[in-house]
Design a protein around this motif. Structure first.
Motif, PDB file in Angstrom:
ATOM      1  N   LYS A  73       0.722  -1.317   0.166  1.00 14.32           N
ATOM      2  CA  LYS A  73       0.286   0.315  -0.097  1.00 14.32           C
ATOM      3  C   LYS A  73       1.307   1.567   0.073  1.00 14.32           C
ATOM      4  CE  LYS A  73      -3.381   2.116   2.588  1.00 14.32           C
ATOM      5  NZ  LYS A  73      -4.592   2.120   3.573  1.00 14.32           N
ATOM      6  N   ALA A  74       2.097   1.439   0.753  1.00 11.59           N
ATOM      7  CA  ALA A  74       2.853   2.429   1.217  1.00 11.59           C
ATOM      8  C   ALA A  74       3.984   3.041  -0.438  1.00 11.59           C
ATOM      9  CB  ALA A  74       3.689   2.180   1.874  1.00 11.59           C
ATOM     10  N   VAL A  75       4.014   0.931  -1.058  1.00 10.99           N
ATOM     11  CA  VAL A  75       4.386   1.345  -2.894  1.00 10.99           C
ATOM     12  C   VAL A  75       3.835   2.588  -3.701  1.00 10.99           C
ATOM     13  CG1 VAL A  75       5.551   0.151  -4.347  1.00 10.99           C
ATOM     14  CG2 VAL A  75       6.462   0.050  -1.686  1.00 10.99           C
ATOM     15  N   ARG A  76       2.220   2.139  -3.491  1.00 13.11           N
ATOM     16  CA  ARG A  76       1.426   2.387  -4.144  1.00 13.11           C
ATOM     17  C   ARG A  76       1.364   3.865  -4.257  1.00 13.11           C
ATOM     18  NH1 ARG A  76      -0.703  -3.512  -3.740  1.00 13.11           N
ATOM     19  NH2 ARG A  76      -0.183  -4.561  -5.833  1.00 13.11           N
ATOM     20  N   ARG A  77       1.138   4.288  -2.954  1.00 17.47           N
ATOM     21  CA  ARG A  77       1.551   5.866  -2.905  1.00 17.47           C
ATOM     22  C   ARG A  77       2.392   6.282  -3.092  1.00 17.47           C
ATOM     23  NH1 ARG A  77      -0.747   9.725  -3.061  1.00 17.47           N
ATOM     24  NH2 ARG A  77      -0.892  11.182  -1.282  1.00 17.47           N
ATOM     25  N   LEU A  78       3.638   6.305  -2.737  1.00 18.32           N
ATOM     26  CA  LEU A  78       4.333   6.378  -4.074  1.00 18.32           C
ATOM     27  C   LEU A  78       4.427   6.692  -5.037  1.00 18.32           C
ATOM     28  CD1 LEU A  78       7.625   4.442  -1.495  1.00 18.32           C
ATOM     29  CD2 LEU A  78       7.283   7.113  -1.156  1.00 18.32           C
ATOM     30  N   MET A  79       3.659   5.837  -5.517  1.00 21.17           N
ATOM     31  CA  MET A  79       4.007   5.798  -6.924  1.00 21.17           C
ATOM     32  C   MET A  79       2.814   6.811  -8.196  1.00 21.17           C
ATOM     33  SD  MET A  79       3.838   1.688  -7.711  1.00 21.17           S
ATOM     34  CE  MET A  79       3.727   1.143  -9.796  1.00 21.17           C
ATOM     35  N   GLU A  80       1.720   6.924  -6.922  1.00 22.40           N
ATOM     36  CA  GLU A  80       1.057   7.718  -6.899  1.00 22.40           C
ATOM     37  C   GLU A  80       1.682  10.121  -7.183  1.00 22.40           C
ATOM     38  OE1 GLU A  80      -2.204   8.143  -4.549  1.00 22.40           O
ATOM     39  OE2 GLU A  80      -2.660   6.138  -4.992  1.00 22.40           O
ATOM     40  N   LEU A  81       2.823  10.091  -5.888  1.00 26.76           N
ATOM     41  CA  LEU A  81       3.782  10.959  -5.907  1.00 26.76           C
ATOM     42  C   LEU A  81       5.342  11.096  -6.121  1.00 26.76           C
ATOM     43  CD1 LEU A  81       3.308  10.590  -1.358  1.00 26.76           C
ATOM     44  CD2 LEU A  81       1.750  12.041  -2.804  1.00 26.76           C
ATOM     45  N   ALA A  82       5.534  10.648  -7.605  1.00 27.64           N
ATOM     46  CA  ALA A  82       6.887  10.083  -7.644  1.00 27.64           C
ATOM     47  C   ALA A  82       7.159   9.352  -8.575  1.00 27.64           C
ATOM     48  CB  ALA A  82       8.113   9.685  -6.430  1.00 27.64           C
ATOM     49  N   ASP A  83       7.788   9.278  -9.952  1.00 30.62           N
ATOM     50  CA  ASP A  83       8.300   8.202 -10.200  1.00 30.62           C
ATOM     51  C   ASP A  83       9.015   7.020  -9.535  1.00 30.62           C
ATOM     52  OD1 ASP A  83       7.024   9.435 -12.150  1.00 30.62           O
ATOM     53  OD2 ASP A  83       8.842  10.472 -13.279  1.00 30.62           O
ATOM     54  N   VAL A  84       8.889   5.768  -9.020  1.00 27.60           N
ATOM     55  CA  VAL A  84       9.345   5.125  -8.845  1.00 27.60           C
ATOM     56  C   VAL A  84       9.925   3.439  -9.111  1.00 27.60           C
ATOM     57  CG1 VAL A  84       8.781   3.343  -7.025  1.00 27.60           C
ATOM     58  CG2 VAL A  84       7.800   5.357  -6.638  1.00 27.60           C
ATOM     59  N   TYR A  85      11.463   3.789  -8.765  1.00 23.35           N
ATOM     60  CA  TYR A  85      12.140   2.623  -9.582  1.00 23.35           C
ATOM     61  C   TYR A  85      12.724   1.731  -7.725  1.00 23.35           C
ATOM     62  CZ  TYR A  85      12.792   5.941 -12.969  1.00 23.35           C
ATOM     63  OH  TYR A  85      12.676   6.430 -14.332  1.00 23.35           O
ATOM     64  N   PHE A  86      12.435   0.749  -8.808  1.00 23.93           N
ATOM     65  CA  PHE A  86      13.529  -0.531  -8.158  1.00 23.93           C
ATOM     66  C   PHE A  86      14.618  -0.550  -7.907  1.00 23.93           C
ATOM     67  CE2 PHE A  86       9.209  -1.976  -6.427  1.00 23.93           C
ATOM     68  CZ  PHE A  86       9.479  -1.493  -4.704  1.00 23.93           C
ATOM     69  N   ILE A  87      15.787  -0.167  -7.664  1.00 19.33           N
ATOM     70  CA  ILE A  87      17.287  -1.326  -7.805  1.00 19.33           C
ATOM     71  C   ILE A  87      18.348  -1.525  -6.640  1.00 19.33           C
ATOM     72  CG2 ILE A  87      17.807   1.538  -6.192  1.00 19.33           C
ATOM     73  CD1 ILE A  87      20.169   1.569  -8.992  1.00 19.33           C
ATOM     74  N   THR A  88      17.967  -3.035  -7.672  1.00 20.00           N
ATOM     75  CA  THR A  88      18.315  -3.546  -6.462  1.00 20.00           C
ATOM     76  C   THR A  88      19.378  -4.701  -6.811  1.00 20.00           C
ATOM     77  OG1 THR A  88      17.570  -5.748  -5.590  1.00 20.00           O
ATOM     78  CG2 THR A  88      16.462  -4.692  -7.367  1.00 20.00           C
ATOM     79  N   ALA A  89      20.257  -4.875  -6.006  1.00 24.96           N
ATOM     80  CA  ALA A  89      21.712  -6.167  -6.772  1.00 24.96           C
ATOM     81  C   ALA A  89      20.950  -7.955  -6.554  1.00 24.96           C
ATOM     82  CB  ALA A  89      22.741  -6.501  -5.113  1.00 24.96           C
TER      83      ALA A  89
END
Length: 350
Positions: A73-89
């Protein structure tokens, strides 16, 4: 900053990782007493829990990773506010599994916004969230944020959160300040005093509370101190705190009823906090976040005179420059170099 670009780490930020490796180690080796997350007290992980490194190369570990609904739910809220990327090793052999994990948890997530690799410092974001201290310190992001974990709890001065929900609130504050500037206070409110160690937050709180309009609500911590109500680790964990955080390995907590009692009495609640605590206050009460600053030389002198052990003094001095960036997302900045901070806060409220 109308729509920031945010980079999110995956392991131990969005989805559990080390806790799963611990469970696998306990299952395989029947470790007594069982390993706990708190035993991973450094990024190198050289203690008893170092056995979990074996499981980083197990495919099963990656299949066990799931994302909590609250985090989704929090990540989806971030996607409403910003351009979200997962950067992961991830190990090369597990990159396909990792990409599928992300898309299974977030089917609507743009696949092109998944970045798999170790060179996190080469990607430019406005805001990043990571649990690895070296990634937070090396990133070119304007606002690097640390996800608090046992292996980084002794770090001070950095923007930090305890979970993804707190991170959403921090992002909202960054966007709000960049667009709207200062808050306008009307009536009783929380005055959240933040800033580097030695800037005078506690002294300003004492001075303000000599005036009956201001009260400092009771706070609790796991270190014996004249400034807080002391609780053992067990007592602390048994309490229902509205807001809790950790600073230099010490746990701090505040109870909602203590703050409400002050505000319901028509007074200002004055609270020295870290940014995480200040943002938590802002989610629930009318709050002004006030950054208290002094010149660096004075800050160092004040820290050296405090009754801290050598390690804590060192950490607080090292954090001074890192903490300066916090001022950019505060509602007000008050210079306390000449110990005139109390008067300047009164001017803000007049």
């Amino acid at each position: 900053m109308l729509r920031p670009k945010i980079g999110l780490d995956w392991d131990d930020v969005t989805a559990p990782f080390n806790s799963l490796a611990l469970a696998m180690a306990n299952e395989k080796y029947k470790i007594k007493p069982p390993l706990t997350l708190s035993e991973i007290d450094s990024w190198e992980n050289k203690g008893r829990a170092s056995v979990i490194k074996e499981f980083y190369g197990y495919e099963e570990l990656y299949y066990r990773q799931t994302v909590k609904e609250r985090t989704k739910k929090a990540v989806r809220r971030l996607m409403e506010l910003a351009d979200v990327y997962f950067i992961t090793a991830a190990y090369p052999q597990f990159m396909g599994i990792r990409a599928k994990q992300i898309l299974d948890a977030f089917p609507e997530f743009p696949p092109e916004n998944i970045i798999l690799g170790n060179a996190k410092n080469l990607v430019q974001f406005d805001i990043i969230l990571d649990d690895a201290i070296h990634n937070v310190l090396e990133t070119p992001a304007a606002y690097p944020v640390l996800m608090r974990k046992p292996w980084n709890w002794k770090m001070t001065g950095l923007l930090s959160v305890n979970d993804m929900t707190e991170f959403v609130s921090l992002v909202k504050q960054i966007i709000h300040v960049s667009q709207s500037g200062h808050v306008k206070l009307s009536g009783p409110a929380v005055l959240a005093l933040v800033g580097p160690s030695g800037s005078g937050k506690s002294e300003i709180t004492k001075e303000l509370c000599k005036d009956s309009r201001f009260v400092s609500p009771k706070t609790y911590c796991t270190k014996k101190s004249a400034k807080h109500h002391y609780l053992t680790e067990e007592e602390f964990e048994s309490q229902h705190f509205f807001e809790r955080t950790m600073y230099a390995g010490i746990k701090y907590g505040t109870k909602r009823e203590d703050i409400e009692a002050v505000l319901n009495g028509g007074q200002y609640a004055v609270m020295p906090l870290d940014m995480c605590g200040a943002i938590a206050m802002k989610r629930h009460f009318q709050t002004a976040i006030i950054y208290i600053t002094k010149d660096k030389e004075t800050l160092i002198q004040d820290i050296l005179q405090e009754d801290f052990d050598l390690e804590e003094k060192t950490l607080r001095i090292l954090s001074i420059d890192a903490e300066k960036r916090n001022r950019e997302i505060c509602d007000f900045v008050v210079d306390n170099t000449d110990n005139a901070g109390t008067g300047r806060i009164l001017e803000i409220l007049s």
